[in-house]
Write a protein that holds these residues in place. Sequence first.
Motif, PDB file in Angstrom:
ATOM      1  N   TYR A 302       0.778  -1.148   0.035  1.00 39.00           N
ATOM      2  CA  TYR A 302       0.069   0.031   0.060  1.00 39.00           C
ATOM      3  C   TYR A 302       0.978   1.223   0.006  1.00 39.00           C
ATOM      4  O   TYR A 302       1.945   1.209   0.653  1.00 39.00           O
ATOM      5  CB  TYR A 302      -0.705   0.141   1.354  1.00 39.00           C
ATOM      6  N   PHE A 303       0.318   2.522  -0.567  1.00 38.34           N
ATOM      7  CA  PHE A 303       1.133   3.626  -0.479  1.00 38.34           C
ATOM      8  C   PHE A 303      -0.144   4.467  -0.545  1.00 38.34           C
ATOM      9  O   PHE A 303      -0.998   4.750  -1.228  1.00 38.34           O
ATOM     10  CB  PHE A 303       2.102   3.903  -1.595  1.00 38.34           C
ATOM     11  N   VAL A 304       0.144   5.974  -0.077  1.00 40.46           N
ATOM     12  CA  VAL A 304      -0.764   7.089   0.148  1.00 40.46           C
ATOM     13  C   VAL A 304       0.003   8.379   0.191  1.00 40.46           C
ATOM     14  O   VAL A 304       1.103   8.218   0.712  1.00 40.46           O
ATOM     15  CB  VAL A 304      -1.587   7.001   1.459  1.00 40.46           C
ATOM     16  N   ALA A 305      -0.531   9.103  -0.835  1.00 45.58           N
ATOM     17  CA  ALA A 305       0.401  10.501  -0.984  1.00 45.58           C
ATOM     18  C   ALA A 305       0.177  11.338   0.308  1.00 45.58           C
ATOM     19  O   ALA A 305      -0.803  11.421   1.019  1.00 45.58           O
ATOM     20  CB  ALA A 305      -0.391  11.365  -2.143  1.00 45.58           C
ATOM     21  N   LYS A 306       1.402  11.857   0.680  1.00 43.59           N
ATOM     22  CA  LYS A 306       1.325  12.863   1.950  1.00 43.59           C
ATOM     23  C   LYS A 306       0.927  14.266   1.479  1.00 43.59           C
ATOM     24  O   LYS A 306       0.855  15.004   2.291  1.00 43.59           O
ATOM     25  CB  LYS A 306       2.764  12.748   2.436  1.00 43.59           C
ATOM     26  N   GLY A 307       1.004  14.591   0.339  1.00 39.77           N
ATOM     27  CA  GLY A 307       0.704  15.790  -0.209  1.00 39.77           C
ATOM     28  C   GLY A 307       1.642  16.773  -0.644  1.00 39.77           C
ATOM     29  O   GLY A 307       1.575  18.011  -0.841  1.00 39.77           O
ATOM     30  N   ASP A 308       2.846  16.210  -0.329  1.00 43.36           N
ATOM     31  CA  ASP A 308       4.231  17.040  -0.609  1.00 43.36           C
ATOM     32  C   ASP A 308       4.829  16.434  -1.818  1.00 43.36           C
ATOM     33  O   ASP A 308       6.093  16.867  -2.153  1.00 43.36           O
ATOM     34  CB  ASP A 308       5.076  17.268   0.432  1.00 43.36           C
ATOM     35  N   GLY A 309       4.346  15.600  -2.468  1.00 41.86           N
ATOM     36  CA  GLY A 309       4.850  14.965  -3.749  1.00 41.86           C
ATOM     37  C   GLY A 309       5.400  13.492  -3.332  1.00 41.86           C
ATOM     38  O   GLY A 309       5.790  12.657  -4.223  1.00 41.86           O
ATOM     39  N   SER A 310       5.610  13.094  -2.011  1.00 40.01           N
ATOM     40  CA  SER A 310       6.156  11.828  -1.467  1.00 40.01           C
ATOM     41  C   SER A 310       4.941  10.998  -1.039  1.00 40.01           C
ATOM     42  O   SER A 310       3.766  11.468  -0.894  1.00 40.01           O
ATOM     43  CB  SER A 310       7.057  12.186  -0.412  1.00 40.01           C
ATOM     44  N   HIS A 311       5.210   9.876  -0.794  1.00 34.22           N
ATOM     45  CA  HIS A 311       4.161   8.979  -0.491  1.00 34.22           C
ATOM     46  C   HIS A 311       4.728   8.338   0.790  1.00 34.22           C
ATOM     47  O   HIS A 311       5.867   8.217   1.283  1.00 34.22           O
ATOM     48  CB  HIS A 311       4.009   7.644  -1.243  1.00 34.22           C
ATOM     49  N   VAL A 312       3.747   7.636   1.766  1.00 37.20           N
ATOM     50  CA  VAL A 312       3.834   6.625   2.749  1.00 37.20           C
ATOM     51  C   VAL A 312       3.626   5.423   2.528  1.00 37.20           C
ATOM     52  O   VAL A 312       2.526   5.004   1.956  1.00 37.20           O
ATOM     53  CB  VAL A 312       3.151   7.097   4.123  1.00 37.20           C
ATOM     54  N   PHE A 313       4.496   4.417   2.657  1.00 37.39           N
ATOM     55  CA  PHE A 313       4.383   2.963   2.326  1.00 37.39           C
ATOM     56  C   PHE A 313       4.163   2.148   3.261  1.00 37.39           C
ATOM     57  O   PHE A 313       4.555   2.407   4.538  1.00 37.39           O
ATOM     58  CB  PHE A 313       5.603   2.536   1.614  1.00 37.39           C
ATOM     59  N   SER A 314       3.058   1.249   3.310  1.00 41.88           N
ATOM     60  CA  SER A 314       2.562   0.546   4.602  1.00 41.88           C
ATOM     61  C   SER A 314       2.750  -1.118   4.042  1.00 41.88           C
ATOM     62  O   SER A 314       2.471  -1.451   2.844  1.00 41.88           O
ATOM     63  CB  SER A 314       1.015   0.626   4.636  1.00 41.88           C
ATOM     64  N   ASP A 315       2.870  -2.019   5.035  1.00 41.15           N
ATOM     65  CA  ASP A 315       2.663  -3.366   4.658  1.00 41.15           C
ATOM     66  C   ASP A 315       1.345  -4.338   4.841  1.00 41.15           C
ATOM     67  O   ASP A 315       0.903  -5.008   4.237  1.00 41.15           O
ATOM     68  CB  ASP A 315       3.733  -4.050   5.602  1.00 41.15           C
ATOM     69  N   THR A 316       0.572  -3.490   5.716  1.00 40.90           N
ATOM     70  CA  THR A 316      -0.755  -3.795   6.132  1.00 40.90           C
ATOM     71  C   THR A 316      -1.763  -2.988   5.878  1.00 40.90           C
ATOM     72  O   THR A 316      -1.513  -1.599   5.725  1.00 40.90           O
ATOM     73  CB  THR A 316      -0.747  -4.421   7.598  1.00 40.90           C
ATOM     74  N   LEU A 317      -3.100  -3.319   5.853  1.00 34.98           N
ATOM     75  CA  LEU A 317      -4.090  -2.440   5.722  1.00 34.98           C
ATOM     76  C   LEU A 317      -4.503  -1.680   6.821  1.00 34.98           C
ATOM     77  O   LEU A 317      -4.721  -0.312   6.419  1.00 34.98           O
ATOM     78  CB  LEU A 317      -5.514  -3.375   5.332  1.00 34.98           C
ATOM     79  N   GLU A 318      -4.131  -2.215   7.865  1.00 34.28           N
ATOM     80  CA  GLU A 318      -4.202  -1.125   9.114  1.00 34.28           C
ATOM     81  C   GLU A 318      -3.442  -0.037   9.165  1.00 34.28           C
ATOM     82  O   GLU A 318      -3.706   0.974   9.407  1.00 34.28           O
ATOM     83  CB  GLU A 318      -4.018  -2.144  10.362  1.00 34.28           C
ATOM     84  N   GLN A 328      -4.612  11.946   4.157  1.00 32.32           N
ATOM     85  CA  GLN A 328      -5.567  12.345   3.318  1.00 32.32           C
ATOM     86  C   GLN A 328      -6.981  12.973   3.975  1.00 32.32           C
ATOM     87  O   GLN A 328      -7.400  13.914   3.663  1.00 32.32           O
ATOM     88  CB  GLN A 328      -6.080  11.175   2.469  1.00 32.32           C
ATOM     89  N   LEU A 329      -7.071  12.519   5.250  1.00 33.49           N
ATOM     90  CA  LEU A 329      -8.472  12.856   6.063  1.00 33.49           C
ATOM     91  C   LEU A 329      -7.793  13.975   7.208  1.00 33.49           C
ATOM     92  O   LEU A 329      -8.719  14.644   7.707  1.00 33.49           O
ATOM     93  CB  LEU A 329      -9.154  11.763   6.455  1.00 33.49           C
TER      94      LEU A 329
END
Length: 333
Positions: A302-318, A328-329
Amino acid sequence: MIRRLIFGLFTIGLVIVAAGAWWVSEQWEKPMAVNKPELFTVQQGDSAHRILQRLRSQGFIQQHLPYRILLKVHPDLSHVQTGTYELTPQMTVREALLMIHNGQEKQFDVSLVEGLRWQEWITQLNQHPHLKASELSMQEWVARLDPGLPGQHLEGWLMPDTYHVTHGTSVENVVHRAYQAMHAYLHDAWAQRDVDLPLETPYQALILASIVEKETGLASERPLIAGVFTNRLRQNMRLQTDPTVIYGMGERFDGNIRRRDLREKTPYNTYVIRGLPPTPIAMPSKAAIDAVMHPQQTSAVYFVAKGDGSHVFSDTLEQHNAAVRRYQLKQGQ
């Protein structure tokens, strides 16, 4: 007395000839009246003498007699080549004629940027002031370049780069060069790919590279993004990437993706379909192709945008949901 007179006249004649030769030579080395770079087009049927007349009529030289003599002394300069040339400050007529004789036309840059779609590229090319536009349909493009082209579409198949052209170069010429460059690079990259990729063909690699290209603007993140998508393909997970949804929406995309858009079943909606979309969604760079051929080893899916052009990467859905809430929220800040 007569001999002295004859000698005197002969001496005066030599002085006049020498002065005339000096003046002509000085004119040859005198820069033209060019204050800034100027484009000068030599058309079919133009002669060297016609070029001199035009240089005079445009105010670049005051007279063309010295240069007619130049053509007599250097007759090879009379052979000119059609094209568009650049006259620059401090350039002499001799240098200009030599440039035209050698066909050293002005080169113009055509920059094709990674991440853009075929339709954006062809519009840009057709509007370029120094290119000859093309009205070919996609079917005609494919027929000319490669009738066996996977996807029967040029999306993804042109190499982003800066191409140098002369005035009047056809759009077809640029597209052909960009296609050949991409075809060669993809072929070589595929031959050197990691052996365990969940990809069966170079075209699948090109499709995935276009997605990686659209997902991040940070060069350093491309291998990690490619690693996440590689993990998802191996685990038969949906790619769930917004750029594919946007591409599938086409002209309907207004800058926002709504819930109904994520649920709409199009060939490109990777929230609905499994695996890769049927074609690339943009023109990928060499860096994106390399990232797909050699993805970074990671356990993240998984990964999600941080808003500064970079992303946070995750191993689990949690972990991913927590990152979504934070970045995002905007919860928990």
